[in-house]
Design a protein around this motif. Structure first.
Motif, short mmCIF file in Angstrom:
data_model
loop_
_atom_site.label_atom_id
_atom_site.label_comp_id
_atom_site.label_asym_id
_atom_site.label_seq_id
_atom_site.Cartn_x
_atom_site.Cartn_y
_atom_site.Cartn_z
N GLY A 124 0.78 -1.24 0.00
CA GLY A 124 0.00 0.00 0.00
C GLY A 124 0.81 1.27 0.00
O GLY A 124 0.24 2.36 -0.06
N SER A 125 2.14 1.19 0.04
CA SER A 125 2.99 2.37 0.06
C SER A 125 3.96 2.36 -1.11
O SER A 125 4.41 1.29 -1.55
N THR A 126 4.31 3.55 -1.60
CA THR A 126 5.23 3.65 -2.74
C THR A 126 6.64 3.29 -2.32
O THR A 126 7.14 3.73 -1.28
N VAL A 127 7.31 2.51 -3.16
CA VAL A 127 8.71 2.14 -2.94
C VAL A 127 9.46 2.31 -4.26
O VAL A 127 8.88 2.33 -5.34
N GLY A 128 10.79 2.42 -4.15
CA GLY A 128 11.65 2.38 -5.32
C GLY A 128 12.29 1.01 -5.40
O GLY A 128 12.74 0.46 -4.38
N LEU A 129 12.32 0.44 -6.60
CA LEU A 129 12.86 -0.89 -6.80
C LEU A 129 14.10 -0.83 -7.69
O LEU A 129 14.10 -0.14 -8.71
N VAL A 130 15.14 -1.54 -7.29
CA VAL A 130 16.35 -1.67 -8.10
C VAL A 130 16.64 -3.16 -8.22
O VAL A 130 16.66 -3.88 -7.23
N TYR A 131 16.86 -3.61 -9.47
CA TYR A 131 17.23 -5.01 -9.69
C TYR A 131 18.52 -5.02 -10.50
O TYR A 131 18.54 -4.69 -11.67
N ALA A 132 19.61 -5.38 -9.85
CA ALA A 132 20.91 -5.50 -10.51
C ALA A 132 21.09 -6.96 -10.88
O ALA A 132 21.26 -7.81 -10.00
N ASN A 133 21.05 -7.25 -12.17
CA ASN A 133 21.02 -8.63 -12.64
C ASN A 133 22.03 -8.81 -13.77
O ASN A 133 21.75 -8.50 -14.92
N GLY A 134 23.23 -9.27 -13.43
CA GLY A 134 24.29 -9.42 -14.41
C GLY A 134 25.45 -8.49 -14.09
O GLY A 134 25.40 -7.71 -13.14
N ARG A 135 26.49 -8.58 -14.88
CA ARG A 135 27.63 -7.70 -14.67
C ARG A 135 27.22 -6.26 -14.99
O ARG A 135 26.65 -5.99 -16.03
N PHE A 192 12.79 12.06 -1.59
CA PHE A 192 11.41 12.08 -1.12
C PHE A 192 11.12 10.94 -0.14
O PHE A 192 9.97 10.55 0.06
N ASN A 193 12.19 10.45 0.49
CA ASN A 193 12.11 9.44 1.55
C ASN A 193 11.34 8.19 1.13
O ASN A 193 10.63 7.58 1.93
N LEU A 194 11.49 7.81 -0.13
CA LEU A 194 10.88 6.57 -0.60
C LEU A 194 11.80 5.40 -0.24
O LEU A 194 13.01 5.45 -0.51
N PRO A 195 11.28 4.34 0.37
CA PRO A 195 12.11 3.17 0.65
C PRO A 195 12.70 2.62 -0.65
O PRO A 195 12.05 2.63 -1.70
N VAL A 196 13.93 2.13 -0.56
CA VAL A 196 14.60 1.53 -1.72
C VAL A 196 14.80 0.05 -1.44
O VAL A 196 15.45 -0.32 -0.46
#
Length: 453
Positions: A268-279, A298-302
């Motif tokens: 229910g809350s906005t988050v930032g997503l990072v997916y590091a996949n590979g070199r 903006f204090n968004l969880p990562v």
């Protein structure tokens, strides 16, 4: 002149200045129906307007400021009066802590104003820069965005372009299309037409807090369709599996694909997503670092998912890559928003450390967390075990598997306090939701300084 005749004159003048145009259609469509209020409608250059429509309205009930350049009036040329209207929007936005949406469609500056136009550009560039990190800024490039205007658009938090639009600083730069902007890491989203671009701008604004002191919007989050979790999942599948249904908005797709970034709702809350996949190389490092800094503003969880067997030069030099990798590690270390890292596969060398600056670090049983590539580690530490092998490559592979199981396993990392928990991949969503709830009140005090470097 009678009172009635004055009202009629007002209606006539408003009708003259509020003529239908693509610019007006765009800014009206941006806001909730019937909420757009135009400002400075009577500012004119001779008998014409000044090529920009400015005002405010509501998006999902929240006040948002916007301007929309009008290429049908004086070519949308940026003049002193044009710039003054835009500067007023930025001034109101900073006073009231509300987002700004900038819609660009102009053939450039009104060069006949000479040095005065440079001073005007400087004014609005400064206003935009001062607002950065205070309120969200979204740029919609719906036509031409050239010269100094391109610097303003590219400096926004999220850049949306329509197919057929152009963004460039100087004519000699070659391809300036939306596709080229994606390839250069400038555009975050490319849309087929104005309607889609404006809808995306609304979606982005609705997912972000109003300013850097506001809480993120909260929804009723529902889980997406169950998915089998695997070490080398595609970013879209992984994000959809852990986030609320139909909420993932990937940014900069098609640029530095070894790192994927997205906004989404989780629990229910906005988050930032990072997916590091590979070199990952310099472009991927820069992409992730820029996104983490945006979220932190903006204090968004990562939430970061890591499957990185190491860094690569990928077109740059070894020295250059060291600098960019340092900026990635710096972005994570500097961010004070809630941070969760999930090691899903390999995390070797600098990659294990760069993403490790998090409040909670989780690992799947498939994780390989090591200072060295396992085969390299075998050569360094277990070289004696290779002696006398009939099939050297086979023996090296066997020893690498043994090294992974004993020295580079998630259990060894947990024993060294490198991760806080090892989880069943199927439980990733529920663990992330619980971790976000625990981190909701996180507060961090930093040493006094102007900014980081």
């Amino acid at each position: 002149m009678t009172y009635q005749s004055k009202l009629e004159q007002l209606a006539q003048k408003k009708a003259a200045f509020q003529k239908s145009s693509p610019a007006r259609d765009r800014i009206t469509a941006l806001f909730d129906e019937g909420t757009f209020v135009e400002l400075d409608a009577f500012v004119a250059s001779g008998e014409d307007g000044v090529g920009v429509i400015t005002g405010y309205g509501s998006i999902d009930g929240d006040v948002v400021y916007a301007f929309s350049q009008d290429v049908t009036t004086l070519g949308g040329a940026v003049s002193k009066a044009h710039a003054d209207k835009i500067a007023k929007i930025y001034d109101l936005a900073v006073k009231n802590g509300a987002p700004v949406v900038a819609i660009y469609d102009s053939n450039g500056a009104k060069l006949s104003e000479g040095a005065e136009i440079l001073a005007s550009y400087s004014k609005i560039l400064s206003a935009s820069a001062n607002l950065s990190g205070v309120v969200p800024q979204v740029a919609v490039v719906a036509g031409s965005c050239v010269g100094i205007s391109s610097m303003m658009a590219a400096g926004a938090d999220v850049v949306i372009m329509t197919k057929g639009a152009e963004l460039y600083l100087a004519d000699a730069e070659g391809d300036a299309s939306a596709e080229a902007a994606v390839a250069a890491g400038v555009a975050d989203l490319v849309c087929g037409d104005d309607a889609e671009a404006i809808a995306k701008a609304r979606e982005v604004v609705s997912m972000l807090p109003l300013n850097n002191l506001s809480e993120s919007p909260v929804w009723e989050g529902t889980a997406g369709a169950p998915a089998a979790m695997a070490e080398n999942m595609e970013a879209a599948d992984l994000f959809a599996a852990v986030c609320d249904a139909d909420t993932v908005l990937e940014l900069k797709a098609g640029y530095a694909d070894s790192v994927s970034t997205a906004l989404a709702s989780l629990g229910g809350s906005t988050v930032g997503l990072v997916y590091a996949n590979g070199r990952i190389g310099r472009k991927a490092n820069a992409k992730a670092a820029e996104f983490v800094r945006f979220c932190d503003c903006f204090n968004l969880p990562v939430i970061t998912f890591v499957n990185v067997p190491g860094f690569c030069t990928c077109g740059g030099t070894k020295t250059e890559n060291a600098k960019i990798s340092a900026k990635l590690a710096h972005a994570y270390a500097d961010a004070t928003s809630p941070k969760i890292t999930v090691y899903t596969g390999s995390a070797v060398g600098g990659a294990a450390v760069a993403f490790a600056n998090a409040d909670i670090r989780l690992a799947w049983p498939t994780a390989v967390i090591s200072a060295l590539d396992p085969e390299t580690a075998v050569e360094f530490f277990w070289h004696d075990k290779l002696k006398g092998a009939d099939d050297l490559e086979k023996r090296r592979a066997e020893l690498a598997e043994e090294y992974i199981a004993s020295e580079a396993s998630p259990y060894a990392a947990a024993n060294a306090s490198m991760v806080e928990d090892i989880i069943d991949p199927a439980n990733t969503r529920s663990v992330l939701v619980a971790s976000l709830e625990m981190l909701a009140s996180k507060r961090v005090s930093r040493l006094p300084k102007k900014h980081t470097n």
